[in-house]
Design an enzyme around this catalytic site. Structure first.
Site, PDB file in Angstrom:
ATOM      1  N   LYS A   1       0.821  -1.224   0.000  1.00 45.55           N
ATOM      2  CA  LYS A   1       0.000   0.000   0.000  1.00 45.55           C
ATOM      3  C   LYS A   1       0.849   1.265   0.000  1.00 45.55           C
ATOM      4  O   LYS A   1       0.370   2.333  -0.376  1.00 45.55           O
ATOM      5  CB  LYS A   1      -0.978   0.004   1.182  1.00 45.55           C
ATOM      6  CG  LYS A   1      -2.054  -1.068   1.015  1.00 45.55           C
ATOM      7  CD  LYS A   1      -3.349  -0.767   1.714  1.00 45.55           C
ATOM      8  CE  LYS A   1      -4.417  -1.738   1.233  1.00 45.55           C
ATOM      9  NZ  LYS A   1      -5.672  -1.683   1.900  1.00 45.55           N
TER      10      LYS A   1
ATOM     11  N   LYS B   1      -5.358 -10.501  -5.889  1.00 42.08           N
ATOM     12  CA  LYS B   1      -6.492 -10.741  -4.992  1.00 42.08           C
ATOM     13  C   LYS B   1      -7.691  -9.876  -5.379  1.00 42.08           C
ATOM     14  O   LYS B   1      -7.518  -8.699  -5.704  1.00 42.08           O
ATOM     15  CB  LYS B   1      -6.024 -10.388  -3.572  1.00 42.08           C
ATOM     16  CG  LYS B   1      -7.062 -10.509  -2.488  1.00 42.08           C
ATOM     17  CD  LYS B   1      -6.521  -9.966  -1.168  1.00 42.08           C
ATOM     18  CE  LYS B   1      -6.821  -8.496  -1.021  1.00 42.08           C
ATOM     19  NZ  LYS B   1      -7.690  -8.139   0.101  1.00 42.08           N
TER      20      LYS B   1
ATOM     21  N   LYS C   1     -11.850  -4.611  -3.042  1.00 38.71           N
ATOM     22  CA  LYS C   1     -12.866  -3.554  -3.185  1.00 38.71           C
ATOM     23  C   LYS C   1     -12.293  -2.343  -3.888  1.00 38.71           C
ATOM     24  O   LYS C   1     -12.974  -1.637  -4.596  1.00 38.71           O
ATOM     25  CB  LYS C   1     -13.350  -3.101  -1.809  1.00 38.71           C
ATOM     26  CG  LYS C   1     -14.180  -4.086  -1.065  1.00 38.71           C
ATOM     27  CD  LYS C   1     -14.769  -3.391   0.167  1.00 38.71           C
ATOM     28  CE  LYS C   1     -14.542  -4.202   1.414  1.00 38.71           C
ATOM     29  NZ  LYS C   1     -13.325  -3.822   2.152  1.00 38.71           N
TER      30      LYS C   1
HETATM   31  N1  AQP Z   1     -10.065 -11.713  -2.366  1.00 37.29           N
HETATM   32  C1  AQP Z   1     -10.362 -12.177  -1.166  1.00 37.29           C
HETATM   33  N2  AQP Z   1     -10.528 -13.497  -0.976  1.00 37.29           N
HETATM   34  C2  AQP Z   1     -10.847 -13.991   0.263  1.00 37.29           C
HETATM   35  N3  AQP Z   1     -11.022 -13.206   1.346  1.00 37.29           N
HETATM   36  C3  AQP Z   1     -10.869 -11.877   1.177  1.00 37.29           C
HETATM   37  N4  AQP Z   1     -10.982 -10.842   2.036  1.00 37.29           N
HETATM   38  C4  AQP Z   1     -10.729  -9.680   1.380  1.00 37.29           C
HETATM   39  N5  AQP Z   1     -10.445  -9.936   0.096  1.00 37.29           N
HETATM   40  C5  AQP Z   1     -10.534 -11.288  -0.064  1.00 37.29           C
HETATM   41  C6  AQP Z   1     -11.345 -10.973   3.440  1.00 37.29           C
HETATM   42  O1  AQP Z   1     -12.451 -10.124   3.680  1.00 37.29           O
HETATM   43  C7  AQP Z   1     -12.377  -9.638   5.013  1.00 37.29           C
HETATM   44  C8  AQP Z   1     -12.571  -8.166   5.035  1.00 37.29           C
HETATM   45  O2  AQP Z   1     -11.573  -7.498   4.304  1.00 37.29           O
HETATM   46  P1  AQP Z   1     -11.409  -5.930   4.457  1.00 37.29           P
HETATM   47  O3  AQP Z   1     -12.435  -5.195   3.742  1.00 37.29           O
HETATM   48  O4  AQP Z   1     -11.338  -5.572   5.866  1.00 37.29           O
HETATM   49  O5  AQP Z   1     -10.013  -5.614   3.886  1.00 37.29           O
HETATM   50  P2  AQP Z   1      -9.225  -6.168   2.695  1.00 37.29           P
HETATM   51  O6  AQP Z   1      -8.689  -7.510   3.033  1.00 37.29           O
HETATM   52  O7  AQP Z   1      -8.228  -5.126   2.377  1.00 37.29           O
HETATM   53  O8  AQP Z   1     -10.355  -6.300   1.576  1.00 37.29           O
HETATM   54  P3  AQP Z   1     -10.408  -5.649   0.178  1.00 37.29           P
HETATM   55  O9  AQP Z   1     -11.624  -6.122  -0.485  1.00 37.29           O
HETATM   56  O10 AQP Z   1      -9.137  -5.879  -0.552  1.00 37.29           O
HETATM   57  O11 AQP Z   1     -10.611  -4.118   0.510  1.00 37.29           O
HETATM   58  P4  AQP Z   1      -9.738  -2.863   0.139  1.00 37.29           P
HETATM   59  O12 AQP Z   1      -9.612  -2.880  -1.339  1.00 37.29           O
HETATM   60  O13 AQP Z   1     -10.559  -1.734   0.674  1.00 37.29           O
HETATM   61  O14 AQP Z   1      -8.401  -3.017   0.826  1.00 37.29           O
HETATM   62  C9  AQP Z   1     -11.029 -10.080   5.578  1.00 37.29           C
HETATM   63  O15 AQP Z   1     -11.226 -11.212   6.403  1.00 37.29           O
HETATM   64  C10 AQP Z   1     -10.253 -10.470   4.361  1.00 37.29           C
HETATM   65  O16 AQP Z   1      -9.287 -11.471   4.628  1.00 37.29           O
END
Ligand code: AQP
Length: 329
Positions: free
Chosen positions: A112, A193, A196
């Site tokens: 990041k 991965k 969002k």
């Molecule tokens: N691609 C994924 N596959 C499986 N699990 C996932 N998680 C996130 N992406 C995947 C799991 O979702 C939970 C919440 O995640 P988060 O929103 O707190 O943060 P993150 O992991 O950073 O998710 P994103 O979607 O990638 O969000 P942004 O883009 O905002 O950073 C966690 O349990 C995570 O493991």
């Protein structure tokens, strides 16, 4: 007394099937086996700029999606992290016992902050706040996706360091990953991965995508140059589609192989798309029902915060006492 489970999601945009299969689906499955606490981690969300009115509405949307996905608010506490001050209080105390090198080594921090001219301190401190979220409630089990594994190890390290410096205070938590769906990859790029914050229109399937958008995204998903499914030599795009299907349907490995081996990619995609449409339909219907009453979600968030606040307060007081901080209690 049942052990506690804690997990959270950032209200940073549209919840996708990665979040659902990696985290929420697992929460729903285990919630009654534990005293369950599920957080909307808005303090984590502000490590990147969020438009205030959008953040507030995302918090409500996310709480509604937790419930629509099957979290039972009568049993499990659902709350916004910022409504319980203990998260921030404990995070500061942990900041003071965490070596900087531990944080700089985190792969998510490296990813990041890469190429950024200004790196917010919040991005570095993110895993300390996450440790506080978990340890505040003395949670034993933390169900998350694979991307959070390293942060969980850090949480354990922080707890152990605190315990060795100040005496036994914190329960050492365990990571619980789902068997399938722990790392759902982007449909447009199966080496990254599903996230969002990724911008590609065909990258992620949101939980509220309508059936035609779901079908379109899956039909356009990246596969490889082979014409049919070969379990012995499948590329990452095909592996990703197969695991999405398996995570939604909960088919065994044997059922998957019998059904899909040798299938043309066009038919594979159609089958996966229907499994996703079918898996999301009840969630979408429940979401509609929940959000029809604008007072419902705020009342659940209020109730959740009130239910967990005494636990948080107890841990903060104990931690302050252990560290020699001043207490009015
Ligand atoms: N691609 C994924 N596959 C499986 N699990 C996932 N998680 C996130 N992406 C995947 C799991 O979702 C939970 C919440 O995640 P988060 O929103 O707190 O943060 P993150 O992991 O950073 O998710 P994103 O979607 O990638 O969000 P942004 O883009 O905002 O950073 C966690 O349990 C995570 O493991």
């Amino acid at each position: 007394m049942k052990a506690r489970v804690l997990s959270g999601v950032q209200p940073t945009g549209n919840l996708h099937i990665g979040n659902y299969l990696g985290a929420l689906k697992n929460w729903v499955k285990i919630q009654y086996d534990y005293e369950s606490i599920f957080c909307i981690v808005d303090l984590h969300a502000i490590t990147a700029y969020q438009k205030p009115e959008e953040l507030r509405s995302n918090i409500h949307q996310l709480a509604a999606l937790f419930i629509a996905s099957g979290i039972d608010p009568k049993h499990s506490s659902i709350l916004a992290q910022s409504s319980v001050p203990g998260h921030s209080e404990l995070a500061w105390m942990f900041t003071c016992v965490t070596p900087l090198g531990w944080l700089e080594r985190m792969t998510q921090f490296k990813a990041k902050s890469e190429g950024q001219e200004i790196i917010g301190d919040g991005i570095l401190q993110y895993p300390v706040l996450m440790a506080a979220d978990i340890l505040l409630y003395q949670a034993k089990i933390v169900p998350v996706g694979d991307d959070q594994r390293q942060h969980l190890e850090l949480t354990r390290d922080i707890a152990q360091r605190f315990n060795s410096l100040y005496g036994e205070t914190f329960v050492i938590p365990e990571t619980k990953l789902p068997l399938v769906g722990a790392r759902v990859m982007g449909l447009d790029d199966p080496t990254a991965k599903m996230s969002k914050s990724a911008t590609g229109a065909g990258h992620a399937i949101a939980l509220l995508d309508d059936p035609s958008a779901i079908r379109k995204k899956i039909m356009r998903a990246t596969t490889d140059s082979n014409p049919t499914v070969n379990f012995g030599n499948a590329g990452p795009g095909v592996v990703n589609l197969l695991s999405i299907h398996q995570a939604f349907t909960e088919w065994t490995d044997g059922q998957m192989r019998t059904h899909f081996e040798g299938m043309r990619y066009g038919d594979l995609k159609k089958t996966v798309a229907e499994a996703v449409v079918e898996g999301l339909a009840p969630i979408q219907a429940k979401y509609k029902e929940i959000t029809a009453d604008p007072g419902y979600v705020p009342s659940i968030l209020k109730e959740g915060a009130a239910r967990v606040s005494p636990i948080a307060q107890e841990t903060v007081e104990l931690t302050k006492k252990r560290m020699g901080l001043y207490s009015l209690a």
